[in-house]
Write a protein that holds these residues in place. Structure first.
Motif, PDB file in Angstrom:
ATOM      1  N   HIS A  21       0.768  -1.082   0.003  1.00  0.00           N
ATOM      2  CA  HIS A  21      -0.023   0.056  -0.118  1.00  0.00           C
ATOM      3  C   HIS A  21       0.562   1.273   0.137  1.00  0.00           C
ATOM      4  O   HIS A  21       1.076   1.889   1.079  1.00  0.00           O
ATOM      5  N   PHE A  22       1.390   1.532  -1.094  1.00  0.00           N
ATOM      6  CA  PHE A  22       2.083   2.559  -1.539  1.00  0.00           C
ATOM      7  C   PHE A  22       1.330   4.005  -1.515  1.00  0.00           C
ATOM      8  O   PHE A  22       1.937   5.134  -1.321  1.00  0.00           O
ATOM      9  N   GLY A  23       0.367   3.841  -2.277  1.00  0.00           N
ATOM     10  CA  GLY A  23      -0.402   5.019  -2.704  1.00  0.00           C
ATOM     11  C   GLY A  23      -0.008   5.218  -4.298  1.00  0.00           C
ATOM     12  O   GLY A  23       1.147   5.068  -4.564  1.00  0.00           O
ATOM     13  N   LYS A  24      -1.123   5.504  -5.001  1.00  0.00           N
ATOM     14  CA  LYS A  24      -0.764   5.630  -6.421  1.00  0.00           C
ATOM     15  C   LYS A  24       0.085   6.809  -6.760  1.00  0.00           C
ATOM     16  O   LYS A  24       1.001   6.617  -7.627  1.00  0.00           O
ATOM     17  N   LYS A  25       0.045   7.723  -6.164  1.00  0.00           N
ATOM     18  CA  LYS A  25       0.931   8.905  -6.370  1.00  0.00           C
ATOM     19  C   LYS A  25       2.541   8.636  -5.936  1.00  0.00           C
ATOM     20  O   LYS A  25       3.549   8.791  -6.799  1.00  0.00           O
ATOM     21  N   ALA A  26       2.686   7.706  -5.091  1.00  0.00           N
ATOM     22  CA  ALA A  26       3.960   7.259  -4.623  1.00  0.00           C
ATOM     23  C   ALA A  26       4.401   6.328  -5.481  1.00  0.00           C
ATOM     24  O   ALA A  26       5.618   6.338  -6.051  1.00  0.00           O
ATOM     25  N   ILE A  27       3.481   5.695  -6.011  1.00  0.00           N
ATOM     26  CA  ILE A  27       4.119   4.531  -7.043  1.00  0.00           C
ATOM     27  C   ILE A  27       4.656   5.281  -8.178  1.00  0.00           C
ATOM     28  O   ILE A  27       5.572   4.794  -8.813  1.00  0.00           O
ATOM     29  N   GLU A  28       3.646   5.974  -8.760  1.00  0.00           N
ATOM     30  CA  GLU A  28       4.169   6.692  -9.897  1.00  0.00           C
ATOM     31  C   GLU A  28       5.585   7.612  -9.905  1.00  0.00           C
ATOM     32  O   GLU A  28       6.177   7.383 -10.607  1.00  0.00           O
ATOM     33  N   THR A  29       5.744   8.020  -8.775  1.00  0.00           N
ATOM     34  CA  THR A  29       6.877   8.773  -8.314  1.00  0.00           C
ATOM     35  C   THR A  29       8.070   7.634  -8.379  1.00  0.00           C
ATOM     36  O   THR A  29       9.177   7.975  -8.726  1.00  0.00           O
ATOM     37  N   ILE A  30       8.004   6.816  -7.560  1.00  0.00           N
ATOM     38  CA  ILE A  30       8.926   5.917  -7.377  1.00  0.00           C
ATOM     39  C   ILE A  30       9.354   5.362  -8.755  1.00  0.00           C
ATOM     40  O   ILE A  30      10.557   5.173  -9.064  1.00  0.00           O
ATOM     41  N   LEU A  31       8.530   5.083  -9.546  1.00  0.00           N
ATOM     42  CA  LEU A  31       8.733   4.282 -11.024  1.00  0.00           C
ATOM     43  C   LEU A  31       9.661   5.402 -11.698  1.00  0.00           C
ATOM     44  O   LEU A  31      10.714   5.062 -12.333  1.00  0.00           O
ATOM     45  N   PHE A  32       9.178   6.683 -11.579  1.00  0.00           N
ATOM     46  CA  PHE A  32       9.671   7.801 -12.489  1.00  0.00           C
ATOM     47  C   PHE A  32      11.121   7.945 -11.866  1.00  0.00           C
ATOM     48  O   PHE A  32      11.996   8.123 -12.734  1.00  0.00           O
ATOM     49  N   ASN A  33      11.194   8.107 -10.434  1.00  0.00           N
ATOM     50  CA  ASN A  33      12.708   8.347  -9.857  1.00  0.00           C
ATOM     51  C   ASN A  33      13.489   7.394 -10.474  1.00  0.00           C
ATOM     52  O   ASN A  33      14.821   7.475 -10.304  1.00  0.00           O
ATOM     53  N   LEU A  34      13.197   5.852 -10.351  1.00  0.00           N
ATOM     54  CA  LEU A  34      13.980   4.635 -10.422  1.00  0.00           C
ATOM     55  C   LEU A  34      14.384   4.952 -11.848  1.00  0.00           C
ATOM     56  O   LEU A  34      15.761   4.413 -12.045  1.00  0.00           O
ATOM     57  N   SER A  35      13.526   5.210 -12.907  1.00  0.00           N
ATOM     58  CA  SER A  35      13.943   5.387 -14.152  1.00  0.00           C
ATOM     59  C   SER A  35      14.966   6.717 -14.328  1.00  0.00           C
ATOM     60  O   SER A  35      16.015   6.444 -15.062  1.00  0.00           O
TER      61      SER A  35
END
Length: 427
Positions: A21-35
């Motif tokens: 349960h990260f939250g949608k915004k967190a998931i989007e940001t984590i994916l983007f930052n990892l990239s």
């Protein structure tokens, strides 16, 4: 050194900490930052048969990831998801072909008793056009023959990658390199070698360095997660591995976006659901046990390290690799209910307390705020003072009641056994 690739599994393996349960915004940001950090491969989460919720990194279709992966992401980043047999996995027949979704590969993890179904699923995944990662659980538990037999089947399957997996976090460098040697000399050179570690012995980072230095032409994939996020002792830290590869082999990973993930999203999670090395997880690894056994015993908040070690030793060998909640609870209850003959002690207490005023002092805020009143009562009534689970600093108790062995250990140094009675009662 160009043959080393980093796979970040924060949203998948890290999800065991917070139930994904990260939250949608967190998931989007984590994916983007990892990239943005130039991570070679990003694992987005699990593919399961559960209903989809955008706030969780659990997906019942590959299309669910479409809106989460930014169009501004690094075009060279590979995106993957995991199917874990036995964890409400989705049947790969139900997912779209690779060309219709945002992910490039699927990681398939399986226990030894699930090998046949794993290979059936693997063929389907390949037919759908995905890069297939074969990830057997706990390769340290395979005999050499079982491991070689598995490698022979892997050669016929020809997946994108095959993994060495230290599920119990018990591999030393020599153990890792031994399995690496077996793989490197028995696996087709076209198949990449992956390594997934757990940090029970704090060896994930040093083992990753040893693997990076291993002389092979084969491409190597090393798993890690931001801040080592993962259940129990956690995983190899992405930021540590990236920085090491940058400083040693002049790679171009950007560590700062990883640290932003940690600061913004993972530190708040760790405050209520911590992970990382502990003595109990060390005991788990040294006893060749699944780390959830230690987690379960630690959650009781009533056991010393020696007690946890004693309980882990009682787990049958065949049950150690896989967590069995009913079994560990049974062993725990048996340990806690060791028969003690209290008859003589109770008789002595009755005689000692007969006709006396009794004052019971338990820990809490009121003990401090009512300190003067308590002292006046003691001076006036001269009661028999019993303290519960602590030793007050302003009054000397006649008897200390201790609710569990852990608290007993904590109070040992504060108690004069010649002057104060101790009654140990497991709760």
């Amino acid at each position: 050194m160009n043959n080393i690739k980093i796979l970040d599994c924060t949203l998948r393996d890290g999800g065991y900490v917070n139930d994904w349960h990260f939250g949608k915004k967190a998931i989007e940001t984590i994916l983007f930052n990892l990239s943005k950090a130039n991570t070679d491969i990003i694992e987005c989460g699990f593919l399961t048969n559960k209903p989809y919720d955008a706030d969780y990194s659990l997906f019942n279709s590959v299309e669910a990831l479409d809106e989460l992966i930014s169009t501004e992401s690094n075009s060279e980043t590979m995106y993957v998801a995991m199917i874990a047999l036995g964890e409400r996995e989705i049947n790969p027949k139900l997912i779209s072909d690779s060309a219709k979704g945002p992910i490039d590969g699927i990681r398939l993890t399986f226990h030894p008793n699930e090998i046949e179904r794993a290979f059936e699923y693997a063929e389907i995944i390949k037919e759908k056009g995905y890069k297939l990662f074969m990830q057997p659980v706990g390769t340290t538990n395979y005999t050499d023959k079982q491991f070689i037999d598995l490698l022979e089947r892997i050669n016929k399957l020809e997946p994108y990658a095959f993994y060495i997996v230290d599920t119990l976090g018990l591999m030393y460098k020599k153990d890792l390199l031994r399995q690496v040697f077996l793989v490197d000399n028995n696996l087709k050179t076209s198949i990449k070698l992956g390594y997934h570690s757990h940090n029970n012995l704090q060896l994930a980072f040093s083992n990753a360095q040893a693997l990076a230095e291993y002389n092979t032409e084969r491409e190597i994939i090393i798993d890690c997660s931001a801040n080592g996020m993962g259940r129990g002792a956690g995983n190899l830290c992405s930021e540590l591995l990236m920085n090491y590869l940058n400083s040693t082999y002049s790679t171009k990973y950007d560590v700062l976006p990883i640290l932003e993930i940690v600061d913004r999203y993972l530190v708040p999670i760790s405050l209520s659901a911590p992970w990382g090395y502990s003595s109990a997880y060390f005991l788990s690894a040294s006893s060749n046990c699944h780390p959830n056994y230690s987690s379960y015993l630690m959650s009781k908040h009533s056991l010393s390290m020696s007690a946890i070690a004693n309980i882990l030793e009682q787990i049958p060998k065949e049950e150690k690799r896989f967590f069995n909640k009913a079994l560990i609870e049974k062993i725990y209850q048996s340990y806690q209910s060791n028969a003690v003959d209290d008859v003589e002690t109770i008789s002595k207490l009755r005689k000692r307390l007969d006709g006396k005023e009794i004052l019971v002092i338990a820990p809490g805020k009121s003990v401090k705020s009512k300190k003067e009143s308590i002292l006046k009562y003691i001076s006036k009534k001269e009661p028999y003072v019993i303290s519960v689970n602590f030793i007050p600093d302003f009054a000397k108790p006649d008897l200390v009641f201790v609710g569990n062995a852990l608290r007993y250990k904590e109070l040992q140094d504060k108690v004069d056994y010649k002057k104060i009675g101790i009654h140990l009662k497991y709760s």
